[in-house]
Write an enzyme that holds these catalytic residues in place. Structure first.
Site, PDB file in Angstrom:
ATOM      1  N   HIS A   1       0.856  -1.187   0.000  1.00  0.00           N
ATOM      2  CA  HIS A   1       0.000   0.000   0.000  1.00  0.00           C
ATOM      3  C   HIS A   1       0.886   1.229   0.000  1.00  0.00           C
ATOM      4  O   HIS A   1       1.945   1.222   0.623  1.00  0.00           O
ATOM      5  CB  HIS A   1      -0.902   0.005   1.246  1.00  0.00           C
ATOM      6  CG  HIS A   1      -2.066   0.930   1.108  1.00  0.00           C
ATOM      7  ND1 HIS A   1      -1.964   2.264   1.395  1.00  0.00           N
ATOM      8  CD2 HIS A   1      -3.327   0.710   0.687  1.00  0.00           C
ATOM      9  CE1 HIS A   1      -3.133   2.822   1.163  1.00  0.00           C
ATOM     10  NE2 HIS A   1      -3.968   1.908   0.726  1.00  0.00           N
TER      11      HIS A   1
ATOM     12  N   ASP B   1      -8.053  -5.346   0.264  1.00  0.00           N
ATOM     13  CA  ASP B   1      -8.564  -6.186  -0.824  1.00  0.00           C
ATOM     14  C   ASP B   1      -8.190  -7.646  -0.684  1.00  0.00           C
ATOM     15  O   ASP B   1      -8.725  -8.494  -1.401  1.00  0.00           O
ATOM     16  CB  ASP B   1      -8.034  -5.671  -2.166  1.00  0.00           C
ATOM     17  CG  ASP B   1      -8.650  -4.344  -2.510  1.00  0.00           C
ATOM     18  OD1 ASP B   1      -9.848  -4.193  -2.250  1.00  0.00           O
ATOM     19  OD2 ASP B   1      -7.936  -3.467  -3.016  1.00  0.00           O
TER      20      ASP B   1
END
Ligand code: ACO
Length: 433
Positions: free
Chosen positions: A310, A368
């Site tokens: 991320h 996710d």
């Protein structure tokens, strides 16, 4: 909320010239160097492709501490909101800044519920799409087309119209998303039902058929609601920045949200949950995990471990933890034992978290990583995963858009560039080239 203050300054030295730049502090998080006057003072721009070190705005909505793995909306931790709150309350909080009292919550929920229907002509619009259209393609088109149907809420300078447009977007998104799904599977559209909650209504519109109503389960509805909460906002991510940039020119909110949906579609952003499941299917079994970890580490191989890494989190994404728990709850409720994809995902996560490459680069599972497994268990095809993300993120987009519209320092977003093309060249006539 108080706004930023100047808490210091930074000197930029070039030869003998010193330029003093103000240092601005918000309430929590790193201070920022205010470079707004840099070009006027030095004739230089800053260079930051990907905005890794650039704050594009002041915002009081969402705070992330990526090193600590903290996510807060209006000061409330995401874990608390996921555990104790519900999506309608989180929508109110994001939009208005405070948790609602009972009367405020009831009124807000009522207002959202009573805006869930679509203009009947808009429903015809779906039928223009190819039978096999990706539901995200339909979303981009239909949400953009809302501008043509709701003229009475496109005056962006009227705060009341801005709020009506915001309510309409939050309310109609589940209806549009469910219709995009129904169209793709060739089933008749199911209209919203006002006696259901937001999450229940979405499940009903997606999975009921005229011949048989979908059987709602409190555990599944709660899991759906929690998935919406986890995706509601994430400060200045790519799609939110897209919404702000589109809105900075004065575009109407429906067009701005359509732009956000387009940006979210990419696999580096909202498309990752679909990519995770495709990746798990490709890996197929636990004994091939090492092979794919090696591929992810290989510089010459474009493969990346989807659902890992991320831009901001250099620690476990707090949303991924909640999502993992919800995943187990949903599978238990549905009586799914030893789900192979979940087993594979957990093994992949375990091996990656112990691997020096992932440790060194601080690559952890993101939101996710587990969401695809839950969504699949709930019966959604992979093509709907990003649609669900768009549905839930709509409140974040409209809250950020409203905040920008109310910001007195708001200007059209217009980055500069470091030009590397030709300097002036004389035009050469066609017969001489
Ligand atoms: N697998 C393998 N290596 C990775 C991964 C990954 N998933 N993610 C990052 N890396 C490596 C990069 O190769 C790079 O290595 P290098 O320094 O040797 O060149 C280093 O880690 C840093 O990666 P960047 O791409 O520079 O980091 P950035 O912040 O630009 O990218 C991103 C973040 C796009 C999320 C990236 O981690 C990625 O592609 N992840 C997979 C896709 C994904 O899960 N996206 C969902 C994001 S969350 C969301 O949108 C809700």
């Amino acid at each position: 909320m108080s706004s930023s203050t100047i808490t210091g300054n930074v000197d930029l030295t070039e030869n003998d010239n010193v330029t003093n730049l103000p240092l601005m502090s918000g309430s929590v998080g790193p201070a920022v160097v205010d470079v707004r006057k840099l070009y006027a003072q030095t004739g230089h721009f800053t260079y930051d492709p990907g905005f890794t070190s650039t704050a594009s705005c002041e915002s009081a909505i969402t705070y992330i501490d990526g090193d600590q793995g903290v996510l807060m909306h209006r000061g409330y931790k995401i874990e608390d909101l996921a555990e104790k709150s519900d999506f309608m309350e989180v929508c109110y909080l994001l939009l208005k800044g405070e948790l609602p009292n009972t009367a405020e919550k009831n009124k807000f929920t009522h207002d959202i519920t009573y805006h869930t229907m679509l203009h009947e002509q808009l429903i015809q619009f779906f039928k223009g799409f190819r039978r096999d259209a990706h539901p995200m393609a339909i979303m981009v088109g239909v949400v953009g087309a809302l501008s043509a149907f709701y003229h009475d809420s496109t005056d962006i300078h009227d705060p009341k119209q801005r709020m009506i447009a915001s309510y309409r977007l939050i309310a109609k998104m589940p209806t549009i998303a469910a219709m995009a799904y129904k169209y793709s599977v060739g089933q008749p559209f199911i209209y919203p039902s006002n006696d259901l909650s937001y999450a229940e209504n979405f499940l009903h519109m997606t999975f009921s058929v005229p011949a048989e109503n979908y059987k709602l389960s409190p555990t599944i509805s709660r899991a759906m609601d929690r998935i919406f909460i986890l995706h509601a906002d994430h400060e200045q991510n790519a799609s939110t920045s897209t919404v702000r940039l589109a809105g900075s020119s004065g575009a109407n909110p429906f067009a701005c949200i359509a732009a956000g949906i387009a940006c979210l579609w990419g696999p580096a952003h909202g498309g990752a949950n679909e990519a995770v499941l495709n990746m798990l299917h490709e890996i197929g079994s636990v004994d091939r995990v090492q092979e794919f970890i090696a591929k992810a580490k290989d510089k010459d191989d474009p493969f990346r471990l989807m659902g890992f890494g991320h831009r901001v989190y250099k620690n476990y994404d707090p949303r991924a933890k909640v999502m993992q728990k919800a995943c187990h709850e949903v599978l238990d409720e549905l009586g799914i034992k030893d789900e192979p994809m979940l087993k594979l995902a957990m093994e992949l996560e375990k091996i990656a978290l112990e691997d020096p490459y992932f440790k060194e680069k601080k690559l952890f599972p993101n939101v996710d990583f587990y969401s695809g497994i839950i969504l699949q268990a709930l019966g959604f095809p992979t093509s709907m995963f990003t649609v669900l993300f768009a549905l839930a993120r709509t409140v974040g987009w409209v809250a950020q858009w409203n905040e920008m519209m109310e910001d007195p320092s708001q200007k059209i977003g217009r980055p500069r560039q470091l030009y590397t093309g030709y300097d002036h060249r004389d035009y050469v006539d066609l017969d001489k080239r």
